[in-house]
Motif scaffolding. Structure first.
Motif, PDB file in Angstrom:
ATOM      1  N   TRP A  57     -64.570 -29.148  11.230  1.00  0.00           N
ATOM      2  CA  TRP A  57     -63.610 -28.680  10.238  1.00  0.00           C
ATOM      3  C   TRP A  57     -63.021 -27.324  10.623  1.00  0.00           C
ATOM      4  O   TRP A  57     -61.827 -27.092  10.480  1.00  0.00           O
ATOM      5  CB  TRP A  57     -64.295 -28.605   8.875  1.00  0.00           C
ATOM      6  CG  TRP A  57     -63.382 -28.188   7.755  1.00  0.00           C
ATOM      7  CD1 TRP A  57     -63.237 -26.935   7.223  1.00  0.00           C
ATOM      8  CD2 TRP A  57     -62.469 -29.027   7.033  1.00  0.00           C
ATOM      9  NE1 TRP A  57     -62.310 -26.934   6.216  1.00  0.00           N
ATOM     10  CE2 TRP A  57     -61.822 -28.210   6.078  1.00  0.00           C
ATOM     11  CE3 TRP A  57     -62.149 -30.388   7.094  1.00  0.00           C
ATOM     12  CZ2 TRP A  57     -60.857 -28.710   5.198  1.00  0.00           C
ATOM     13  CZ3 TRP A  57     -61.194 -30.882   6.221  1.00  0.00           C
ATOM     14  CH2 TRP A  57     -60.564 -30.053   5.292  1.00  0.00           C
ATOM     15  N   ILE A  58     -63.854 -26.395  11.097  1.00  0.00           N
ATOM     16  CA  ILE A  58     -63.367 -25.036  11.350  1.00  0.00           C
ATOM     17  C   ILE A  58     -62.598 -24.922  12.659  1.00  0.00           C
ATOM     18  O   ILE A  58     -62.129 -23.822  12.982  1.00  0.00           O
ATOM     19  CB  ILE A  58     -64.515 -24.011  11.336  1.00  0.00           C
ATOM     20  CG1 ILE A  58     -65.459 -24.226  12.531  1.00  0.00           C
ATOM     21  CG2 ILE A  58     -65.272 -24.056  10.034  1.00  0.00           C
ATOM     22  CD1 ILE A  58     -66.447 -23.098  12.714  1.00  0.00           C
ATOM     23  N   LYS A  59     -62.438 -26.006  13.357  1.00  0.00           N
ATOM     24  CA  LYS A  59     -61.573 -25.940  14.538  1.00  0.00           C
ATOM     25  C   LYS A  59     -60.131 -25.629  14.133  1.00  0.00           C
ATOM     26  O   LYS A  59     -59.325 -25.193  14.957  1.00  0.00           O
ATOM     27  CB  LYS A  59     -61.645 -27.249  15.322  1.00  0.00           C
ATOM     28  CG  LYS A  59     -62.989 -27.463  16.020  1.00  0.00           C
ATOM     29  CD  LYS A  59     -62.979 -28.687  16.891  1.00  0.00           C
ATOM     30  CE  LYS A  59     -64.333 -28.892  17.560  1.00  0.00           C
ATOM     31  NZ  LYS A  59     -64.715 -27.785  18.454  1.00  0.00           N
ATOM     32  N   ALA A  60     -59.819 -25.837  12.857  1.00  0.00           N
ATOM     33  CA  ALA A  60     -58.483 -25.502  12.336  1.00  0.00           C
ATOM     34  C   ALA A  60     -58.429 -24.087  11.767  1.00  0.00           C
ATOM     35  O   ALA A  60     -57.383 -23.657  11.290  1.00  0.00           O
ATOM     36  CB  ALA A  60     -58.063 -26.494  11.265  1.00  0.00           C
ATOM     37  N   GLY A  61     -59.562 -23.362  11.777  1.00  0.00           N
ATOM     38  CA  GLY A  61     -59.563 -21.989  11.301  1.00  0.00           C
ATOM     39  C   GLY A  61     -60.769 -21.681  10.435  1.00  0.00           C
ATOM     40  O   GLY A  61     -61.514 -22.576  10.022  1.00  0.00           O
ATOM     41  N   THR A  62     -60.956 -20.391  10.173  1.00  0.00           N
ATOM     42  CA  THR A  62     -62.090 -19.940   9.358  1.00  0.00           C
ATOM     43  C   THR A  62     -61.632 -19.084   8.177  1.00  0.00           C
ATOM     44  O   THR A  62     -62.389 -18.251   7.678  1.00  0.00           O
ATOM     45  CB  THR A  62     -63.097 -19.143  10.215  1.00  0.00           C
ATOM     46  OG1 THR A  62     -62.420 -18.030  10.825  1.00  0.00           O
ATOM     47  CG2 THR A  62     -63.725 -20.018  11.284  1.00  0.00           C
ATOM     48  N   ALA A  63     -60.409 -19.270   7.718  1.00  0.00           N
ATOM     49  CA  ALA A  63     -59.940 -18.550   6.539  1.00  0.00           C
ATOM     50  C   ALA A  63     -60.743 -19.003   5.316  1.00  0.00           C
ATOM     51  O   ALA A  63     -61.235 -20.137   5.260  1.00  0.00           O
ATOM     52  CB  ALA A  63     -58.452 -18.800   6.310  1.00  0.00           C
ATOM     53  N   GLU A  64     -60.880 -18.116   4.345  1.00  0.00           N
ATOM     54  CA  GLU A  64     -61.686 -18.422   3.173  1.00  0.00           C
ATOM     55  C   GLU A  64     -61.244 -19.720   2.488  1.00  0.00           C
ATOM     56  O   GLU A  64     -62.067 -20.567   2.132  1.00  0.00           O
ATOM     57  CB  GLU A  64     -61.611 -17.261   2.176  1.00  0.00           C
ATOM     58  CG  GLU A  64     -62.303 -15.996   2.663  1.00  0.00           C
ATOM     59  CD  GLU A  64     -61.983 -14.816   1.773  1.00  0.00           C
ATOM     60  OE1 GLU A  64     -61.005 -14.906   1.000  1.00  0.00           O
ATOM     61  OE2 GLU A  64     -62.698 -13.813   1.846  1.00  0.00           O
ATOM     62  N   LEU A  65     -59.941 -19.862   2.284  1.00  0.00           N
ATOM     63  CA  LEU A  65     -59.433 -21.060   1.607  1.00  0.00           C
ATOM     64  C   LEU A  65     -59.791 -22.326   2.371  1.00  0.00           C
ATOM     65  O   LEU A  65     -60.182 -23.340   1.776  1.00  0.00           O
ATOM     66  CB  LEU A  65     -57.919 -20.966   1.440  1.00  0.00           C
ATOM     67  CG  LEU A  65     -57.405 -19.929   0.442  1.00  0.00           C
ATOM     68  CD1 LEU A  65     -55.882 -19.848   0.515  1.00  0.00           C
ATOM     69  CD2 LEU A  65     -57.844 -20.282  -0.971  1.00  0.00           C
ATOM     70  N   TRP A  66     -59.663 -22.285   3.678  1.00  0.00           N
ATOM     71  CA  TRP A  66     -59.938 -23.463   4.493  1.00  0.00           C
ATOM     72  C   TRP A  66     -61.428 -23.790   4.504  1.00  0.00           C
ATOM     73  O   TRP A  66     -61.834 -24.959   4.436  1.00  0.00           O
ATOM     74  CB  TRP A  66     -59.431 -23.253   5.910  1.00  0.00           C
ATOM     75  CG  TRP A  66     -59.570 -24.452   6.792  1.00  0.00           C
ATOM     76  CD1 TRP A  66     -60.389 -24.594   7.864  1.00  0.00           C
ATOM     77  CD2 TRP A  66     -58.869 -25.699   6.681  1.00  0.00           C
ATOM     78  NE1 TRP A  66     -60.256 -25.837   8.431  1.00  0.00           N
ATOM     79  CE2 TRP A  66     -59.325 -26.538   7.721  1.00  0.00           C
ATOM     80  CE3 TRP A  66     -57.898 -26.164   5.798  1.00  0.00           C
ATOM     81  CZ2 TRP A  66     -58.831 -27.822   7.898  1.00  0.00           C
ATOM     82  CZ3 TRP A  66     -57.417 -27.461   5.972  1.00  0.00           C
ATOM     83  CH2 TRP A  66     -57.890 -28.264   7.021  1.00  0.00           C
ATOM     84  N   LEU A  67     -62.273 -22.763   4.570  1.00  0.00           N
ATOM     85  CA  LEU A  67     -63.709 -22.979   4.589  1.00  0.00           C
ATOM     86  C   LEU A  67     -64.204 -23.623   3.298  1.00  0.00           C
ATOM     87  O   LEU A  67     -65.116 -24.447   3.310  1.00  0.00           O
ATOM     88  CB  LEU A  67     -64.435 -21.649   4.798  1.00  0.00           C
ATOM     89  CG  LEU A  67     -64.404 -21.041   6.196  1.00  0.00           C
ATOM     90  CD1 LEU A  67     -64.906 -19.601   6.150  1.00  0.00           C
ATOM     91  CD2 LEU A  67     -65.251 -21.856   7.155  1.00  0.00           C
ATOM     92  N   ARG A  68     -63.585 -23.248   2.189  1.00  0.00           N
ATOM     93  CA  ARG A  68     -64.063 -23.702   0.890  1.00  0.00           C
ATOM     94  C   ARG A  68     -63.366 -24.964   0.391  1.00  0.00           C
ATOM     95  O   ARG A  68     -63.810 -25.572  -0.592  1.00  0.00           O
ATOM     96  CB  ARG A  68     -63.898 -22.580  -0.133  1.00  0.00           C
ATOM     97  CG  ARG A  68     -64.852 -21.412   0.126  1.00  0.00           C
ATOM     98  CD  ARG A  68     -64.462 -20.192  -0.669  1.00  0.00           C
ATOM     99  NE  ARG A  68     -65.506 -19.175  -0.634  1.00  0.00           N
ATOM    100  CZ  ARG A  68     -65.365 -17.932  -1.090  1.00  0.00           C
ATOM    101  NH1 ARG A  68     -64.202 -17.579  -1.637  1.00  0.00           N
ATOM    102  NH2 ARG A  68     -66.351 -17.072  -1.026  1.00  0.00           N
TER     103      ARG A  68
END
Length: 558
Positions: A57-68
């Motif tokens: 999942w985090i291959k697209a980023g680690t921004a707070e919104l994306w993580l949650r």
């Protein structure tokens, strides 16, 4: 309601800052698959399925919104299955009200905006009860396979989510016991593996204190995330179990009376199924009866209680034979009572069993491990309101509004910057770094949060010896000689998780004691507003004391 619940949960994803557990998710998921396997062999092995998901999942980023975002989606899924389960157990109103109550819980807003697997666990548990209902009402191979998959998902989302599964045993009865046991056994295999892994890694939760039965008094608050709303809904939920039990008992009596009055030969029609308003089994289109209709056609005679053979499953408390006839009173009598017991078990067994694990194996009672009970609280409360004799819809709206008002302050809290009770941006604002300042972390893993949020120059991290986290944990390699690392420094910022007293008194934070031993003393200490929270302290080197001068004696004699 699924979209509403997911949206409510997602509304808090960008407000509260990440805490240590969420940063641990980033640390684990950012590693290679080999590195993740190595980590799981030492710590958090029972989180491996979730970490694997987040790895991609985090291959697209680690921004707070994306993580949650995955957790918010899981809450929406849980609400959908909860609404349909309420419809199956009682009525459409029960499902909708239950899902609405679920959406207003502050605990749902918290874990629905939390980059850990707790929302996944709640969704998997709701799915398992939903799948069990379908398998019990109309046993079939595919439905039992779906139930086994649901059980496996529960086991893979969180180790202690399995504590809700014993409530399924209330649904065991003659005719389905063997298939249910097989599905539970196969689906539960991941729990056996992850349980053994967790037992071998129990040192990772050594920080959890031993708890006594008094923690049960706080259980309503834990499940709902609010004391007022939790106590209210817990009382209503118990009433919901009674409503579910009595409503089915009443329907069973109506059916029995209808059979006796009509006679066995008159209860089955052979044309259009017009055997009466309450008792009819037709072999045509099955379009009669307000309560009991099974036909061989494809028409449905009512929204909840009447089904033709091609129309889908009958209600939870009704079982049709393979040829379209009635399967026998012993197969259906008391299913509502069983579901009442199962619902109460879903609500109360996890805290009871978790405390037993804490007493018999290792201390493990932590509130967030019991979030899987929140859907049961909402579901049973929804059934209670839907069972109100008059005006159930206004009663449901009133309960949702009252619950929302009682939980309003908690909803605000979980959406504040400090909503996850570890406010690293606050700590960064406290640190007023000057040239040559150093920083020491009381717990090495705190470094990940400062690296994530720092947007300006930080004090020199004098203890860190590598940028890659430890292979067997979430800390970083550090120098052991604090005094040598601080040589030539006059100011050092020390940050630790916990209260002021935890670091300045006693030895619970060894790094603070080592800074003191290196010749520094605190000149400023600030603690965040939560408990245990974060403490930021500025230490300065003690001024060197010059030896006192000894006065010279002059002789009085000349």
């Amino acid at each position: 309601m699924a979209l509403v619940a997911g949206a409510v949960a997602f509304s808090g994803t960008g407000a509260a800052t990440l805490n240590g557990d969420e940063l641990a998710t980033i640390s684990a998921a950012s590693r290679s698959l080999a590195g993740l396997w190595e980590l799981a062999r030492n710590i958090d092995g029972h989180f491996l399925p979730y970490y694997l998901f987040m790895h991609f999942w985090i291959k697209a980023g680690t921004a707070e919104l994306w993580l949650r975002l995955p957790s918010a989606v899981a809450i929406g899924v849980a609400a959908w299955f909860l609404a349909d389960l309420g419809r199956r157990l009682h009525s459409v109103r029960a499902g909708v009200i239950g899902a609405a109550l679920f959406a207003i819980l502050p605990s749902v807003s918290y874990y629905g905006a939390f980059a850990r697997s707790y929302a996944f666990a709640a969704a998997a548990v709701v799915f398992s009860f939903w799948a069990l209902h379908r398998a019990v009402e109309r046993p079939g191979g595919r439905r039992w396979v779906a139930y086994g998959v649901a059980v496996a998902l529960v086991c893979c989302t969180h180790l202690f989510a399995v504590l809700a599964l014993p409530a399924h045993l209330a649904l065991a009865r003659r005719g389905v016991l063997v298939r249910m046991a097989v599905a539970l056994g196969i689906g539960g295999l991941p729990a056996v593996v992850l349980g053994l892994v967790g037992f071998g890694e129990r040192h990772a939760i050594s920080w959890i204190p031993q708890r006594g039965p008094e923690v049960w008094l706080k259980f309503p608050k834990m499940a709902a995330g609010s004391t007022g709303a939790g106590v209210l809904l817990f009382a209503v939920a118990l009433a919901g179990a009674v409503v579910l039990w009595k409503s089915t008992a009443g329907r069973d009596r109506v059916r029995d009376d209808g059979i006796r009055s009509a006679g066995a030969g008159q209860a089955w029609g052979h044309g259009d199924g017009t055997a009466g308003p309450d008792q009819g089994w037709g072999h045509g289109d099955g379009s009669v009866g307000a309560e009991q209709v099974w036909g061989r056609g494809d028409r449905s005679a009512g929204p909840d209680r009447m089904r033709g053979q091609g129309d889908g499953p009958p209600g939870a408390e009704r079982v049709r034979g393979e040829g379209g006839g009635f399967a026998g009173l012993d197969a259906v009598a008391g299913d509502g009572g069983r579901w009442a017991v199962a619902g109460v078990g879903w609500l109360v067994l996890p805290p009871l069993l978790l405390l037993a694990v804490s007493q018999l194996v290792t201390p493990a009672y932590v509130d967030r491990y019991l979030f899987v009970t929140a859907p049961a609280l909402a579901l049973l409360a929804g059934v209670a309101v839907a069972g109100v004799p008059r005006f159930p819809v206004p009663a449901g709206v009133a309960l949702v509004l009252v619950g929302g008002v009682l939980a309003a302050s908690e909803h605000v809290t979980v959406r504040e910057e400090n909503g996850r009770f570890e406010n690293i941006p606050w700590a960064l604002r406290v640190v007023k770094a000057e040239p040559e300042d150093a920083i020491v972390y009381g717990q090495s893993q705190l470094r990940a949060g400062f690296d994530y949020y720092a947007d300006a120059a930080m004090p020199d991290d004098v203890l860190k010896t590598g940028d890659v986290p430890d292979a067997d944990g979430f800390g970083y390699p550090e120098r052991s000689e604090v005094a040598a690392a601080l040589k030539g420094r006059d100011r050092v910022w020390v940050v630790w998780r916990g209260t002021k007293q935890a670091g300045l008194q006693g030895d619970s934070v060894p790094r603070v004691a080592q800074v003191r031993q290196a010749g520094f003393e605190p000149v400023s200490v600030k603690h965040s507003a939560d408990l245990p929270g974060l403490t930021v302290a500025l230490f300065e080197r003690k001024p060197e004391r010059k030896p006192a001068r000894t006065p010279t004696r002059t002789s009085a004699r000349k």
